[in-house]
Motif scaffolding. Structure first.
Motif, PDB file in Angstrom:
ATOM      1  N   UNK A 176       0.829  -1.211   0.000  1.00 39.17           N
ATOM      2  CA  UNK A 176       0.000   0.000   0.000  1.00 39.17           C
ATOM      3  C   UNK A 176       0.863   1.260   0.000  1.00 39.17           C
ATOM      4  N   UNK A 177       2.185   1.069  -0.082  1.00 39.29           N
ATOM      5  CA  UNK A 177       3.123   2.168  -0.316  1.00 39.29           C
ATOM      6  C   UNK A 177       3.863   1.867  -1.619  1.00 39.29           C
ATOM      7  N   UNK A 178       4.182   2.886  -2.418  1.00 41.74           N
ATOM      8  CA  UNK A 178       4.916   2.622  -3.653  1.00 41.74           C
ATOM      9  C   UNK A 178       6.376   2.255  -3.358  1.00 41.74           C
ATOM     10  N   UNK A 179       6.972   1.524  -4.270  1.00 39.93           N
ATOM     11  CA  UNK A 179       8.356   1.051  -4.060  1.00 39.93           C
ATOM     12  C   UNK A 179       9.326   2.215  -3.855  1.00 39.93           C
ATOM     13  N   UNK A 230      19.431   3.274   0.516  1.00 36.00           N
ATOM     14  CA  UNK A 230      20.657   3.029  -0.264  1.00 36.00           C
ATOM     15  C   UNK A 230      20.518   1.816  -1.187  1.00 36.00           C
ATOM     16  N   UNK A 231      19.285   1.351  -1.424  1.00 31.57           N
ATOM     17  CA  UNK A 231      19.113   0.147  -2.227  1.00 31.57           C
ATOM     18  C   UNK A 231      17.757   0.189  -2.942  1.00 31.57           C
ATOM     19  N   UNK A 232      17.693   0.885  -4.101  1.00 34.35           N
ATOM     20  CA  UNK A 232      16.406   1.023  -4.796  1.00 34.35           C
ATOM     21  C   UNK A 232      15.908  -0.297  -5.380  1.00 34.35           C
ATOM     22  N   UNK A 233      14.602  -0.375  -5.562  1.00 33.53           N
ATOM     23  CA  UNK A 233      13.993  -1.505  -6.281  1.00 33.53           C
ATOM     24  C   UNK A 233      14.320  -1.385  -7.763  1.00 33.53           C
ATOM     25  N   UNK A 234      14.171  -2.467  -8.477  1.00 32.63           N
ATOM     26  CA  UNK A 234      14.293  -2.486  -9.935  1.00 32.63           C
ATOM     27  C   UNK A 234      13.283  -1.483 -10.514  1.00 32.63           C
ATOM     28  N   UNK A 292      10.897   8.979  -8.718  1.00 36.74           N
ATOM     29  CA  UNK A 292      11.597  10.035  -7.990  1.00 36.74           C
ATOM     30  C   UNK A 292      12.501  10.788  -8.968  1.00 36.74           C
ATOM     31  N   UNK A 293      12.415  12.111  -8.942  1.00 37.60           N
ATOM     32  CA  UNK A 293      13.262  12.924  -9.829  1.00 37.60           C
ATOM     33  C   UNK A 293      14.552  13.316  -9.100  1.00 37.60           C
ATOM     34  N   UNK A 294      14.397  13.849  -7.891  1.00 37.51           N
ATOM     35  CA  UNK A 294      15.567  14.235  -7.093  1.00 37.51           C
ATOM     36  C   UNK A 294      15.165  14.217  -5.622  1.00 37.51           C
TER      37      UNK A 294
END
Length: 440
Positions: A74-77, A84-88, A423-425
């Protein structure tokens, strides 16, 4: 006093909080020995590991996970991730639980955590041991564990990180006359999928995330759903046919359910979506000066540590948070304390601060069972931890996107997950026109 050796930390639990703790401990080899992570199951992931069974494991312990088959976040990735570890980025914003489990496995692999996990090992007892002469008054911790083979093991640590999660011990509020109910009673902890509920009449108690999501799932298999709660009426899509009602206050002798407004209904199933109790079976809370109630634990300084024992930390106790960001900040703060870069106030000062904070919340009308709900307050909490612990706080974009998702969820609890973000920045996000390719 000069440190004689590196700090030894026991981590209880191999879910997201435990993995985050292990990752940051391993990144500081000059100050910390590699952690020992105790995990009662044979896998990592905690509640994100989907377990079709309900009840107990083969070893007799209760099934830990409350995951259901079709759950999506219910929250976006973009705000689910460890900073320090983004999703694909090819994945949609709102993920099926299998994608989160895969993400945790990749996180574990990247930071080489698995070899430090004692799988299929239950922590039976954690107790403080005073070593006055040797450590200048510092407390060490004895951790007694048992493997599924029955081998018992005792190890001593300088610090304990409690990461055992709090989505495994169902909270079942008492309903007068419940013994008269003739249908089936269960808690969402034991809910796995909607098919067995097809064409049944179901009263769902509680309208937080799982109550709403499960109600929508049930309505889609033609269950007649009444969502019973004490919050303002929500905007649920009319085609679903979900009725909303006030709280169930009792069960009459003929088995029918009575609501607070006096109305009555019959039902085949009563489904509690009423949250979970705090449960630390390996601890004697009073020994640590803690009062552990079903839905509340106190006093915990900064929602983390008992003032009388500042080397045991309870992670993820707070509710209504961005969990992975939350764990990341809490772990960094705890390690700053252990490294000595944060000087804690006296025990008395910490206890007073906890009392002031709880009183402030109660003065604004917050019930005791909701005192650990952070929600909008979480961002100031992270800034405070980061300022005192001297680490970089979460980027402002996380709060901004969190509030946007809240608005979308309130507008349409069924369709908000179709939106995708990027996310842009550090301060800006954008909506993506078309969904990216879904790879799970």
């Amino acid at each position: 006093m000069e440190r004689r050796s590196r700090t030894r930390v026991a981590v209880i639990g191999g879910g997201p909080a435990g993995l985050c703790a292990a990752r940051h401990i391993l990144s500081r080899p000059e100050a910390f020995d590699p952690p020992v992570v105790y995990e009662m199951t044979d896998h990592l992931g905690g509640t994100w590991f989907y377990e079709e069974r309900v009840g107990t494991y083969d070893n007799g312990y209760p099934i830990h996970s409350s995951m259901y088959r079709d759950l999506r976040t219910n929250l976006p990735k973009e705000i689910m991730m460890f900073p320090d570890f983004p999703f694909d980025d090819r994945l949609n914003s709102f993920l099926h639980h299998t994608s989160v489990q895969q993400y945790l496995e990749k996180y574990c692999e990247k930071h080489d955590i698995a070899r430090h996990i004692k799988f299929s090992t239950v922590v039976e007892k954690v107790k403080p041991v005073s070593m006055e002469m040797e450590t200048g008054g510092a407390v060490t911790w004895e951790v007694i564990s048992r493997s599924t083979r029955g081998d018992q093991n005792t190890q001593t640590f300088d610090s304990v990180f409690v990461c055992n999660g709090h989505y495994s011990d169902p909270h079942l509020p008492y309903i007068p006359g419940i013994e008269h109910f003739k249908g089936k009673v269960l808690h969402s902890h034991s809910y796995r999928y909607s098919e067995p509920f097809a064409n049944k009449s179901v009263v769902v108690l509680g309208a937080r995330a799982s109550g709403v999501d499960i109600s929508i799932e049930l309505a889609q298999v033609n269950a007649q759903v009444i969502l019973s709660h004490n919050t303002p009426t929500m905007s649920l899509p009319p085609p679903l046919g979900i009725r909303q009602a006030s709280t169930v206050v009792g069960v009459l002798e003929d088995g029918s359910l009575q609501f607070q407004d006096g109305s009555v209904t019959q039902a085949d199933i009563l489904l509690f979506c009423t949250g979970y109790n705090f449960n630390f079976p390996f601890l004697c809370p009073s020994e640590l000066g803690l009062d552990v109630q079903d839905l509340f634990v106190t006093p915990l300084y900064k929602y983390l540590l008992p003032p009388g024992f500042p080397s045991i930390f309870f992670f993820g106790i707070c509710k209504i948070i961005c969990p992975f960001i939350h764990f990341d900040c809490q772990v960094k703060f705890a390690l700053a304390i252990l490294e000595g870069s944060v000087k804690l106030p006296t025990q008395e000062e910490m206890e007073k601060e906890v009392q002031r904070e709880m009183q402030r919340k109660q003065d604004t009308g917050v019930q005791v069972k909701h005192l650990l709900n952070l929600d909008k307050d979480q961002w100031d909490y992270y800034l405070d931890l980061a300022r005192v612990g001297r680490f970089t706080p979460p980027q402002p974009v996380f709060e901004s996107l969190y509030e946007e998702v809240r608005r979308q969820r309130q507008k349409d609890p069924q369709k908000y997950r179709q939106i995708n973000y990027r996310l842009i920045d550090a301060t800006q996000w954008e909506l993506l026109e078309a969904p990216p390719e879904q790879t799970d």
